[in-house]
Design an enzyme around this catalytic site. Structure first.
Site, mmCIF file in Angstrom:
data_model
loop_
_atom_site.group_PDB
_atom_site.id
_atom_site.type_symbol
_atom_site.label_atom_id
_atom_site.label_comp_id
_atom_site.label_asym_id
_atom_site.label_seq_id
_atom_site.Cartn_x
_atom_site.Cartn_y
_atom_site.Cartn_z
ATOM 1 N N SER A 168 0.797 -1.228 0.000
ATOM 2 C CA SER A 168 0.000 0.000 0.000
ATOM 3 C C SER A 168 0.829 1.278 0.000
ATOM 4 O O SER A 168 0.310 2.352 -0.323
ATOM 5 C CB SER A 168 -0.937 0.022 1.210
ATOM 6 N N ASP A 225 -3.066 8.649 7.648
ATOM 7 C CA ASP A 225 -3.855 7.809 8.547
ATOM 8 C C ASP A 225 -2.890 7.199 9.562
ATOM 9 O O ASP A 225 -1.762 7.665 9.705
ATOM 10 C CB ASP A 225 -4.674 6.760 7.777
ATOM 11 N N HIS A 248 -0.116 5.263 6.966
ATOM 12 C CA HIS A 248 0.467 5.816 5.748
ATOM 13 C C HIS A 248 0.742 7.306 5.886
ATOM 14 O O HIS A 248 0.045 8.010 6.617
ATOM 15 C CB HIS A 248 -0.471 5.583 4.562
#
Length: 354
Positions: A43, A329, A332
């Site tokens: 991610s 978040d 990340h």
């Protein structure tokens, strides 16, 4: 090594409706080129490959992408661009690195590179299986499909030239240690931290050698960042004071040292290649401990939700100014933080690929 003497600079490319973007170009060795960038991983670099999957590891909804072009959520795990985009932008190749599974992908996009990364993936096959995302082995199969398509577009000789001169980037490992090893008994029952790191490094080595066998020669493998300082891990494992978690950071450092040694060995084994270990531990750690030095105010929590635990669907509201935050978040970084890191990574490591 003789380098082009021009400095980092920017020039504006403006569309109608007065929509503009800045494209930065970093220095590349004289008489060298990077025709494309190909990315694999998780991610940190996924630009939307998970959008069509039945998994919770996808973010193609607000508030993700709130600072992306038009405020559009695209499946990038941040408020805007992610490192895959910023690398191609910084190198002056193109503005964004499209996801290979993007339904709007055009054949011409393949010539300058695509992204195979899948949020939630890892070196350990079990990691991707648990998250129901695209494993590294499947990412490699998609890359083989890409090679066939590229050959149809540009021919055999140009295809080989593109593969040999392109920049290949592999970014994963965080999910293996945090999710698979420390959050489940499935590996911890059979491996200590060192032997599990060995398992991950063997997977990385095999993947890199497969890329080499398919024609890649410039391959950069990112280490694992200071995962003990992620807001979510500080909340879950850092005590009442939400301190950085030492044993997670130590696991990351152990893996990184083993990975660096393996890539050095592979570089000797394949002397016509450039296998580069990319340190993403030390600079992020400094940013986290000294945010003001880098233009941030908050580094112990993210912008979305309370910033302490939320990620993906739990991010239902955001802070008033994400530019103050290192983290978007609880897992990340913001585009602003990623942009600084990518610039420094390229400044430090780019010459090693030539």
């Amino acid at each position: 090594m003789k380098l082009l003497s021009f400095k980092i600079y920017s020039f504006l490319v403006c569309y109608s409706l007065l929509l503009c973007y800045v494209k930065a170009v970093t220095r590349i060795p004289y008489n060298e080129s990077i025709p494309a960038v190909i990315v694999f991983g998780d991610s940190i670099v996924d630009t939307g490959n998970n959008n069509g999957l039945k998994t919770v590891s996808k973010v193609n909804y607000p508030p993700y992408g709130q600072d992306f072009m038009g405020g559009k959520p695209t499946g990038r795990f941040s408020n805007g661009k992610v490192p895959a985009d910023l690398i191609v932008e910084e190198l002056g190749i193109k503005e964004l690195l499209p996801a290979y599974l993007d339904p709007t992908l055009q054949p011409v996009d393949l010539i300058t590179g695509v992204n195979f990364a899948s949020g939630g993936a890892g070196y350990d096959p079990l990691t991707s299986e648990l998250a129901k995302v695209i494993s590294l082995s499947r990412q490699l199969e998609m890359f083989k499909e890409y090679i066939l398509k590229l050959r149809e577009i540009v021919g055999e000789d140009r295809k080989n030239e593109i593969l040999a001169n392109s920049l290949f980037i592999l970014v994963t490992g965080t999910n293996d240690i945090i999710n698979t090893y420390f959050n489940t008994p499935l590996r911890k029952s059979y491996y200590d931290v060192s032997s599990y790191a060995d398992l991950l490094v063997r997977s990385a080595s095999s993947f890199v050698q497969d890329l080499y066998g398919l024609g890649a020669r410039r391959i950069g493998v990112f280490g694992i960042p200071p995962i003990g300082c992620l807001p979510s891990q500080r909340t879950l494992r850092g005590g009442e004071e939400r301190e950085c978690v030492d044993y997670l950071n130590q696991a990351a450092q152990l893996f990184n040292s083993k990975l660096a040694a393996e890539l050095s060995s592979l570089g000797n084994k394949f002397p016509d290649s450039r296998m580069v270990y990319v340190d993403v531990y030390n600079l992020p750690l400094d940013v986290i401990y000294n945010p003001q030095k880098y233009g941030f105010k908050i580094s112990d929590k993210g912008c979305c939700g309370t910033g302490k635990i939320e990620v993906a669907e739990l991010c239902t509201f955001t802070c008033s100014s994400d530019s103050d935050y290192v983290f978007w978040d609880s897992f990340h970084l913001t585009e602003k933080a990623y942009r600084q890191l990518v610039h420094q990574i390229l400044a430090q490591h780019l010459s090693s690929f030539f």
